[in-house]
Structure formats: C-alpha cells, structure tokens
Design an enzyme around this catalytic site. Structure first.
Site, mmCIF file in Angstrom:
data_model
loop_
_atom_site.group_PDB
_atom_site.id
_atom_site.type_symbol
_atom_site.label_atom_id
_atom_site.label_comp_id
_atom_site.label_asym_id
_atom_site.label_seq_id
_atom_site.Cartn_x
_atom_site.Cartn_y
_atom_site.Cartn_z
ATOM 1 N N HIS A 108 48.453 31.887 47.929
ATOM 2 C CA HIS A 108 48.283 30.795 48.896
ATOM 3 C C HIS A 108 46.808 30.432 48.926
ATOM 4 O O HIS A 108 45.948 31.310 48.903
ATOM 5 C CB HIS A 108 48.712 31.239 50.305
ATOM 6 N N THR A 161 44.892 44.704 40.664
ATOM 7 C CA THR A 161 44.129 43.461 40.793
ATOM 8 C C THR A 161 43.310 43.152 39.546
ATOM 9 O O THR A 161 42.669 42.098 39.489
ATOM 10 C CB THR A 161 43.181 43.540 42.005
ATOM 11 N N ARG A 176 42.872 51.956 40.424
ATOM 12 C CA ARG A 176 41.754 52.397 39.580
ATOM 13 C C ARG A 176 42.303 53.297 38.489
ATOM 14 O O ARG A 176 43.293 53.997 38.677
ATOM 15 C CB ARG A 176 40.738 53.167 40.406
#
Length: 184
Positions: A108, A161, A176
C-alpha cells in the site's frame, strides 16, 4: 469475430475455474485423507484452468488463496500447505511451503500525509522468485519482488525483506542469514 472467440473461451474457462476453485476446490479435504491425492489433483487442474503453470505431482492443500488474478508458476513435486496466500510467484521444483505462509506481491502506498493511506492505492505487482529445493517455514512472510536462491531454508515466522543467496538458512524479523547449508 473469429479472432475474438478464443479469447472469450479462455476468459469463460478462467471464470468457471476461478468460481469452482474459490467455492469448492479450496475447501476439499487434505491429501492425507483416503483418496486425498484426487483432491490435490482437482486443485491443480482448476489452477491450470485459471492460467497458472503447475508442474507434475504437486500437493496443494486446502485454503491456498491465490487471489483473483494469479500469476503463478509452480514447479514439479512442490508441496503447498493449507492457509498459504500467494498471487505472483514463480517457484522451482521440490519447494515446500508450510502452513500460514504469505507471499506478498504489492504494497500500500503511504507517502502522502494529506490523504488517508486507504485512498493512496497500491504499488504495481512484483513477482517473487523461489529456486529449487527450498523450504519455507510456517507463518513466514515474503515481501514483494524477493528472490530466494536454490536450497534455501526460511525459518518459521521469518519476515524476508532482502534477496536470499543459495543454500542460506535464514530466520528472524527481519530475516537474517544464520549459516549456509553447504558450509562444511
């Protein structure tokens, strides 16, 4: 008129398969039920009818949400467990996706402060790419546009991510690299 017919037929097949998948296919029993392979096979056929590329001998469990305009390419011998959400994903062979995994394909917008976030719209879809022989643990979240290399293990509950290199084992929020599977 003759050129338009194949498009209309494809669209009709897509809509019928989408309707059957969302109303019945998602709710068929697990593959471990007696005759359960038939339920998974039915889900695979419906996904193919919706234009998704699904490889051989995949197990697709109940409640796999693929949205209304899926862009899926699923390799051979993949296992996708229940309550998985995925819409724009390209995966290799022998991929295992545990229950509750979410593979996002867009964000968004939230940059403007003068209008509510709900009215700012969403980004363009970004394809997630997953290599061969990958295991994604329960309730992991993969962000849009991420590339996961071959042989990767994503720990349960991880939020990925960044792109993950081959044979890495990742966990955490944000995810990680803990170590590599091929490190002696």
């Amino acid at each position: 008129m003759a050129m338009r017919m194949p498009f209309l037929i494809k669209r009709f097949v897509f809509l019928i398969c989408m309707l059957i998948y969302r109303s019945i296919g998602m709710r068929l029993p697990h593959t471990f039920w007696p005759g359960g392979a038939v339920f998974s096979w039915s889900r695979m056929l419906l996904l193919r009818g919706m234009g998704c590329c699904v490889g051989r001998r995949c197990e697709i469990e109940p409640h796999v949400d693929i949205g209304f305009r899926p862009r899926l390419k699923i390799g051979n011998y993949c296992q996708i467990n229940r309550n998985v959400v995925m819409k724009s994903v390209e995966m290799g062979d022998n991929v295992m996706i545990a229950s509750g995994v979410v593979l996002l394909d867009r964000f968004h917008h939230f940059d403007r402060l003068d209008i509510p976030m709900t009215k700012q719209g969403v980004s363009k879809r970004k394809m997630i790419k997953i290599g061969n022989d990958v295991w994604i643990g329960q309730n992991a979240i993969i962000m849009p546009g991420i590339e996961i290399g071959e042989g990767v293990i994503v720990g349960a509950g991880a939020v990925v991510t960044i792109d993950i290199p081959t044979y890495a084992i990742v966990a955490g929020v944000p995810a990680r690299i803990l170590r590599y599977r091929n490190a002696g």
